[in-house]
Write an enzyme that holds these catalytic residues in place. Structure first.
Site, PDB file in Angstrom:
ATOM      1  N   SER A 167      -4.383   2.396  -8.447  1.00  0.00           N
ATOM      2  CA  SER A 167      -5.173   3.633  -8.475  1.00  0.00           C
ATOM      3  C   SER A 167      -5.970   3.619  -9.778  1.00  0.00           C
ATOM      4  CB  SER A 167      -4.221   4.834  -8.476  1.00  0.00           C
ATOM      5  OG  SER A 167      -4.903   6.016  -8.817  1.00  0.00           O
ATOM      6  N   LYS A 197       1.627   3.511 -11.440  1.00  0.00           N
ATOM      7  CA  LYS A 197       0.447   2.700 -11.123  1.00  0.00           C
ATOM      8  C   LYS A 197       0.081   1.759 -12.274  1.00  0.00           C
ATOM      9  CE  LYS A 197      -0.153   4.191  -6.912  1.00  0.00           C
ATOM     10  NZ  LYS A 197      -0.033   3.289  -5.768  1.00  0.00           N
ATOM     11  N   TYR A 250       2.945   9.591 -11.807  1.00  0.00           N
ATOM     12  CA  TYR A 250       2.119   8.746 -10.935  1.00  0.00           C
ATOM     13  C   TYR A 250       1.408   7.667 -11.747  1.00  0.00           C
ATOM     14  CZ  TYR A 250      -1.312   7.649  -7.239  1.00  0.00           C
ATOM     15  OH  TYR A 250      -2.096   7.021  -6.298  1.00  0.00           O
ATOM     16  N   ASN A 287       0.806  -1.225   0.000  1.00  0.00           N
ATOM     17  CA  ASN A 287       0.000   0.000   0.000  1.00  0.00           C
ATOM     18  C   ASN A 287       0.843   1.282   0.000  1.00  0.00           C
ATOM     19  OD1 ASN A 287      -2.464   1.747   0.909  1.00  0.00           O
ATOM     20  ND2 ASN A 287      -0.943   2.017   2.527  1.00  0.00           N
ATOM     21  N   ALA A 288       2.093   1.199   0.456  1.00  0.00           N
ATOM     22  CA  ALA A 288       2.921   2.420   0.560  1.00  0.00           C
ATOM     23  C   ALA A 288       2.972   3.112  -0.792  1.00  0.00           C
ATOM     24  CB  ALA A 288       4.336   2.059   1.015  1.00  0.00           C
ATOM     25  N   GLY A 289       2.800   4.417  -0.792  1.00  0.00           N
ATOM     26  CA  GLY A 289       2.831   5.113  -2.073  1.00  0.00           C
ATOM     27  C   GLY A 289       2.931   6.609  -1.910  1.00  0.00           C
ATOM     28  N   ALA A 316       2.286   6.405 -14.534  1.00  0.00           N
ATOM     29  CA  ALA A 316       3.268   5.407 -15.006  1.00  0.00           C
ATOM     30  C   ALA A 316       3.554   4.380 -13.912  1.00  0.00           C
ATOM     31  CB  ALA A 316       4.560   6.103 -15.435  1.00  0.00           C
TER      32      ALA A 316
HETATM   33  N1  LIG Z   1      -5.799   8.768  -1.407  1.00  0.00           N
HETATM   34  C1  LIG Z   1      -6.149   8.563  -2.663  1.00  0.00           C
HETATM   35  O1  LIG Z   1      -6.939   9.326  -3.246  1.00  0.00           O
HETATM   36  C2  LIG Z   1      -5.590   7.390  -3.421  1.00  0.00           C
HETATM   37  C3  LIG Z   1      -6.155   7.092  -4.656  1.00  0.00           C
HETATM   38  C4  LIG Z   1      -5.654   6.023  -5.379  1.00  0.00           C
HETATM   39  C5  LIG Z   1      -4.635   5.259  -4.875  1.00  0.00           C
HETATM   40  N2  LIG Z   1      -4.085   5.581  -3.668  1.00  0.00           N
HETATM   41  C6  LIG Z   1      -2.967   4.784  -3.198  1.00  0.00           C
HETATM   42  O2  LIG Z   1      -3.229   4.325  -1.892  1.00  0.00           O
HETATM   43  C7  LIG Z   1      -1.993   4.130  -1.210  1.00  0.00           C
HETATM   44  C8  LIG Z   1      -2.071   4.798   0.146  1.00  0.00           C
HETATM   45  O3  LIG Z   1      -2.256   6.188  -0.056  1.00  0.00           O
HETATM   46  P1  LIG Z   1      -2.904   7.170   1.030  1.00  0.00           P
HETATM   47  O4  LIG Z   1      -3.894   7.971   0.322  1.00  0.00           O
HETATM   48  O5  LIG Z   1      -3.260   6.427   2.235  1.00  0.00           O
HETATM   49  O6  LIG Z   1      -1.644   8.139   1.287  1.00  0.00           O
HETATM   50  P2  LIG Z   1      -1.028   8.726   2.625  1.00  0.00           P
HETATM   51  O7  LIG Z   1      -2.079   9.033   3.610  1.00  0.00           O
HETATM   52  O8  LIG Z   1      -0.086   9.812   2.199  1.00  0.00           O
HETATM   53  O9  LIG Z   1      -0.206   7.490   3.184  1.00  0.00           O
HETATM   54  C9  LIG Z   1       0.857   6.981   2.438  1.00  0.00           C
HETATM   55  C10 LIG Z   1       1.565   5.926   3.261  1.00  0.00           C
HETATM   56  O10 LIG Z   1       2.684   5.452   2.491  1.00  0.00           O
HETATM   57  C11 LIG Z   1       3.849   5.573   3.292  1.00  0.00           C
HETATM   58  N3  LIG Z   1       5.023   5.812   2.470  1.00  0.00           N
HETATM   59  C12 LIG Z   1       5.254   6.819   1.593  1.00  0.00           C
HETATM   60  N4  LIG Z   1       6.491   6.706   1.090  1.00  0.00           N
HETATM   61  C13 LIG Z   1       7.052   5.609   1.674  1.00  0.00           C
HETATM   62  C14 LIG Z   1       8.319   4.982   1.582  1.00  0.00           C
HETATM   63  N5  LIG Z   1       9.294   5.448   0.787  1.00  0.00           N
HETATM   64  N6  LIG Z   1       8.532   3.868   2.330  1.00  0.00           N
HETATM   65  C15 LIG Z   1       7.579   3.388   3.140  1.00  0.00           C
HETATM   66  N7  LIG Z   1       6.370   3.944   3.274  1.00  0.00           N
HETATM   67  C16 LIG Z   1       6.127   5.039   2.543  1.00  0.00           C
HETATM   68  C17 LIG Z   1       3.567   6.721   4.246  1.00  0.00           C
HETATM   69  O11 LIG Z   1       4.314   6.591   5.448  1.00  0.00           O
HETATM   70  P3  LIG Z   1       5.681   7.331   5.831  1.00  0.00           P
HETATM   71  O12 LIG Z   1       5.589   8.721   5.334  1.00  0.00           O
HETATM   72  O13 LIG Z   1       5.666   7.197   7.342  1.00  0.00           O
HETATM   73  O14 LIG Z   1       6.763   6.541   5.212  1.00  0.00           O
HETATM   74  C18 LIG Z   1       2.095   6.481   4.564  1.00  0.00           C
HETATM   75  O15 LIG Z   1       1.952   5.525   5.576  1.00  0.00           O
HETATM   76  C19 LIG Z   1      -0.900   4.686  -2.127  1.00  0.00           C
HETATM   77  O16 LIG Z   1      -0.278   3.638  -2.811  1.00  0.00           O
HETATM   78  C20 LIG Z   1      -1.673   5.545  -3.085  1.00  0.00           C
HETATM   79  O17 LIG Z   1      -1.022   5.705  -4.322  1.00  0.00           O
HETATM   80  C21 LIG Z   1      -4.547   6.624  -2.925  1.00  0.00           C
END
Ligand SMILES: NC(=O)c1ccc[n+]([C@@H]2O[C@H](COP(=O)([O-])OP(=O)(O)OC[C@H]3O[C@@H](n4cnc5c(N)ncnc54)[C@H](OP(=O)(O)O)[C@@H]3O)[C@@H](O)[C@H]2O)c1
Length: 270
Positions: free
Chosen positions: A142, A159, A155, A88-90, A157
């Site tokens: 995503s 995903k 982004y 899930n990290a992203g 690319a």
């Molecule tokens: N929110 C949306 O609208 C949305 C839509 C489509 C897909 N997604 C996907 O859902 C996933 C979670 O997103 P979210 O919305 O929950 O974002 P978020 O609230 O910003 O959380 C992102 C998480 O990823 C971790 N992370 C980021 N870079 C990292 C790294 N280099 N190593 C380890 N952990 C890392 C962050 O933790 P740390 O900073 O503590 O490392 C955090 O726990 C992502 O893959 C994102 O692309 C989100």
């Protein structure tokens, strides 16, 4: 007891997945929580233990292959195996390609290391353990991994790459009984867009997308857990996402206009 490794568990969707798994499975859940912010991970772990779950916090930067291997090794050392890995990290990004200076293009690679390679390295290390448990793999892609979104060349690319990697892996693991669920959230109400890169590769501090119809993080996490547990191949979120996927085959121009309409006016290409 089920051991579930969740990357990006310090905030947003990953933290909520951890809390919901703890609430559903209580003493039967062993949750391995990974991200860079250890204090935030500990806070999520405390919430999960409040439901009776066991937890292990492993500070991990998924853009580093050795740290991904160490995460999986720590999970196995503590709990003896792995039943599910939730990639899930992203990180996000918002910039038109022409706005990015040549000397700043390196963050495109950084984004790929986090979103794609982090998933590849964790999955590769966990594979023997997941085969032993006939377990589950989840990839949080995503809708931008199904449809190209303007301002998101980097982004999208990463995903699309996740989509292809996990689609191929799903077939490889069919006989082994390991399911691969790819989740395609739309806009979810987290901080991801504010933290994501701008053209200069710094935290954007604002969202380029219209957020009015954002899905709650609780609903998104629930859909991902349900998809994993029922071994669905894909979880495509939102009616627009489901429709867009098929419309892209029939009327791609309409889908392009929908993608443009998702952007705030001031970030649209002129
Ligand atoms: N929110 C949306 O609208 C949305 C839509 C489509 C897909 N997604 C996907 O859902 C996933 C979670 O997103 P979210 O919305 O929950 O974002 P978020 O609230 O910003 O959380 C992102 C998480 O990823 C971790 N992370 C980021 N870079 C990292 C790294 N280099 N190593 C380890 N952990 C890392 C962050 O933790 P740390 O900073 O503590 O490392 C955090 O726990 C992502 O893959 C994102 O692309 C989100």
């Amino acid at each position: 007891m089920k051991t579930i490794v969740i990357t990006g568990a310090s905030d947003g969707i990953g933290a909520e997945i951890a809390r919901q798994l703890a609430a559903r499975h209580k003493q039967d859940a062993a949750l391995v929580l990974a991200a860079r912010n250890e204090a935030a991970l500990q806070a999520v772990a405390t919430q999960c233990r409040g439901h009776g779950a066991q937890t292990l916090v492993v500070r991990t930067d998924v853009s580093d292959a050795a740290q991904c291997r160490a995460l999986i090794a720590a999970a196995v050392a503590q709990f003896g195996g792995i039943d599910a890995l939730i990639n899930n990290a992203g990180m996000s990004a918002q910039a038109l390609l022409e706005e990015v200076k040549a000397e700043d293009l390196a963050w495109y690679e950084d984004l790929m290391r986090i979103n794609l390679w982090g998933s590849v390295w964790c999955t590769h290390a966990a594979l023997p353990h997941l085969k032993a448990s006939r377990g589950h793999i989840v990839a949080v892609s995503s809708l931008a991994g199904l449809v190209g979104v303007p301002g998101r060349t980097a982004y999208s690319a990463t995903k699309f790459a996740m989509t292809g990697f996990f689609e191929a892996l799903r077939v490889e693991l069919k006989q082994a009984g390991v399911s691969v669920t790819t989740a395609y959230p739309g806009v979810v109400a987290t901080q991801i867009r504010y933290r994501g890169y701008n053209a200069a590769g710094q935290a954007a501090g604002r969202s380029g997308l219209k957020e009015d119809d954002a899905m709650s993080v609780e609903e998104c996490a629930r859909l991902i857990i349900d998809g994993m547990q029922s071994r669905q191949r894909e979880v495509v979120m939102t009616a627009k996402g489901k429709l867009g996927r098929w419309l892209k085959l029939l009327a791609p121009g309409v889908v392009e206009n929908l993608a443009l309409a998702a952007l705030k006016d001031d970030v649209k290409p002129k």
